[in-house]
Write an enzyme that holds these catalytic residues in place. Sequence first.
Site, short mmCIF file in Angstrom:
data_model
loop_
_atom_site.label_atom_id
_atom_site.label_comp_id
_atom_site.label_asym_id
_atom_site.label_seq_id
_atom_site.Cartn_x
_atom_site.Cartn_y
_atom_site.Cartn_z
N TYR A 73 -3.81 14.58 44.49
CA TYR A 73 -4.56 13.97 43.39
C TYR A 73 -5.95 13.58 43.89
O TYR A 73 -6.10 13.12 45.02
CB TYR A 73 -3.81 12.74 42.87
CG TYR A 73 -4.26 12.27 41.51
CD1 TYR A 73 -4.01 13.05 40.38
CD2 TYR A 73 -4.91 11.05 41.33
CE1 TYR A 73 -4.41 12.64 39.11
CE2 TYR A 73 -5.30 10.63 40.07
CZ TYR A 73 -5.05 11.43 38.96
OH TYR A 73 -5.45 11.01 37.72
N ASN A 162 -2.99 5.22 30.07
CA ASN A 162 -2.82 6.03 28.86
C ASN A 162 -3.57 5.49 27.64
O ASN A 162 -4.24 6.26 26.94
CB ASN A 162 -1.34 6.20 28.55
CG ASN A 162 -0.62 7.04 29.59
OD1 ASN A 162 -1.22 7.93 30.19
ND2 ASN A 162 0.64 6.78 29.81
N SER A 189 3.62 13.39 24.21
CA SER A 189 3.34 12.76 25.51
C SER A 189 2.92 11.32 25.29
O SER A 189 2.67 10.89 24.16
CB SER A 189 2.22 13.52 26.23
OG SER A 189 0.99 13.35 25.53
N VAL A 191 0.11 9.84 26.09
CA VAL A 191 -1.24 9.80 25.54
C VAL A 191 -1.24 10.31 24.09
O VAL A 191 -1.88 9.73 23.21
CB VAL A 191 -2.22 10.62 26.39
CG1 VAL A 191 -3.58 10.74 25.70
CG2 VAL A 191 -2.40 9.96 27.76
N ARG A 211 6.37 21.04 21.66
CA ARG A 211 7.26 22.14 22.04
C ARG A 211 8.47 22.17 21.09
O ARG A 211 9.02 21.14 20.74
CB ARG A 211 7.72 21.95 23.49
CG ARG A 211 8.68 23.01 24.01
CD ARG A 211 9.01 22.75 25.47
NE ARG A 211 9.44 21.37 25.69
CZ ARG A 211 10.69 20.92 25.44
NH1 ARG A 211 11.61 21.74 24.96
NH2 ARG A 211 10.99 19.67 25.71
N ARG A 213 12.25 22.57 19.82
CA ARG A 213 13.53 22.18 20.39
C ARG A 213 14.62 22.36 19.34
O ARG A 213 14.33 22.54 18.16
CB ARG A 213 13.48 20.73 20.89
CG ARG A 213 13.10 19.72 19.82
CD ARG A 213 12.45 18.52 20.45
NE ARG A 213 11.13 18.87 20.98
CZ ARG A 213 10.51 18.20 21.94
NH1 ARG A 213 11.09 17.15 22.48
NH2 ARG A 213 9.32 18.57 22.36
N MET A 286 -0.39 20.85 31.38
CA MET A 286 1.05 20.80 31.58
C MET A 286 1.68 22.18 31.77
O MET A 286 2.68 22.33 32.44
CB MET A 286 1.70 20.08 30.40
CG MET A 286 1.33 18.60 30.31
SD MET A 286 1.85 17.84 28.74
CE MET A 286 3.62 18.08 28.80
N TRP A 309 -11.36 12.58 32.46
CA TRP A 309 -10.53 11.89 33.44
C TRP A 309 -10.90 10.41 33.37
O TRP A 309 -12.06 10.05 33.62
CB TRP A 309 -10.78 12.46 34.84
CG TRP A 309 -9.90 11.92 35.91
CD1 TRP A 309 -8.61 11.47 35.79
CD2 TRP A 309 -10.21 11.80 37.31
NE1 TRP A 309 -8.11 11.08 37.00
CE2 TRP A 309 -9.08 11.27 37.95
CE3 TRP A 309 -11.35 12.09 38.06
CZ2 TRP A 309 -9.04 11.03 39.32
CZ3 TRP A 309 -11.32 11.84 39.41
CH2 TRP A 309 -10.17 11.32 40.06
N LYS A 378 8.90 6.07 29.91
CA LYS A 378 8.07 5.39 30.91
C LYS A 378 8.96 4.64 31.89
O LYS A 378 9.90 3.95 31.50
CB LYS A 378 7.15 4.40 30.20
CG LYS A 378 6.08 3.80 31.07
CD LYS A 378 4.92 4.74 31.25
CE LYS A 378 3.72 4.05 31.87
NZ LYS A 378 2.58 4.97 31.96
#
Length: 388
Positions: A73, A162, A189, A191, A211, A213, A286, A309, A378
């Site tokens: 990172y 976040n 997510s 965020v 996504r 499911r 991701m 960022w 979390k």
Amino acid sequence: MFSHSALRTARSFSVSAAVSNRCIFYTQNGDPTKVLRSMTFPKLNPPSPNTLNLKFLLASINPADLNTIEGVYPAKPGPTSNLASNGLGSCEEPVFVGGNEGLAQVTQVGKGVEGIKEGDWVVMDNSQLGTWSTSRNVSFNDVIKLPASGLTEVHGATMTVNPTTAYNMLHDFVDLKEGDWMIQNGANSAVGQLVIQLARERGINNINFVRSRDDMAPLVEHLESLGATKILTYDDLNDKSLRGKVKEWTGGKDIRLALNCVGGEPTTSMTKLLGQDAHLVSYGAMSKKPLSLPTSLHIFKNLTSHGFWQTNWTKSHSRGEKENLISKLAEMMKEGKASIKAPEHTIVTIGATESDQEATEKIRGVFADISLGKFGKKVLLKLEETSL
């Protein structure tokens, strides 16, 4: 690597010195399930001028923390050398205390500190300060005071990464008005869910991609409860009729802001839904696939692509601007208003009677479970002062 003698030294020191503090640390980068350890250390000395002694109430474990420990990172922690007079945590053998985000309470105030008193809650105003600890001594410039009441510990411990990211991306690139539209992927997510809530607060309509499911209903219900206007899957991006549906939903109004944390083909397809003079803001990848944008969007629609960022934002903005941002977010998190809900979470507690060996095994097990996606929410860390 740790030597057996060094570990024995740290252990014997912790017992003989009647210690009360604990931290999670590492001495070299690597797999968190192998390099993370627990150590105990003495009570803090009274704070020197312009510093504070803090007691951490709750700390976050974020995905970036794993990357930091692994050494991949961009933000790097500085070594800590004031935890012990000799051995691990001393000037001779500094350590890296984990954790970038957390909520702390001021326990002692050094001379020269103004505007902060004992008992105040604070969050970090500098990265990689080492929040996975019971107590730390920090410069008063490294923290921002929270409002006196109305916040939960979970809100405080999850405020500076976040929520700030979501707020700044929604505000800094396009001047969206009530009734405007924005679009994002990774909507489920941490965020993404905050973006939905902040957009609802401002009356901004939002189209959200997730996504696919087997059972979409619970996720759709959850995101709609946060304020999602429309929820689609990445598979829907392959539907040729989607562009017409979007035009109908928006009443022909251009979508001028897209937020991306996925990359790859889904992001390419999502950008094709944008209107004139739009901005694409990327804050993650991701899919681990590159971002590919049609040249025509830049030539004919004047698309602008940005990276974001939060660490860079923090470095480039004044203390006053950062305090103002935290104040705004805290107001939206206050109990009774709760425009921003606390994230779904699990609290991992390392108890006062657990030995360093037991604590080490527990924290490594937590990171093993995180890597396997077993939590799905979390993860927060609570370190109790040790009674060993």
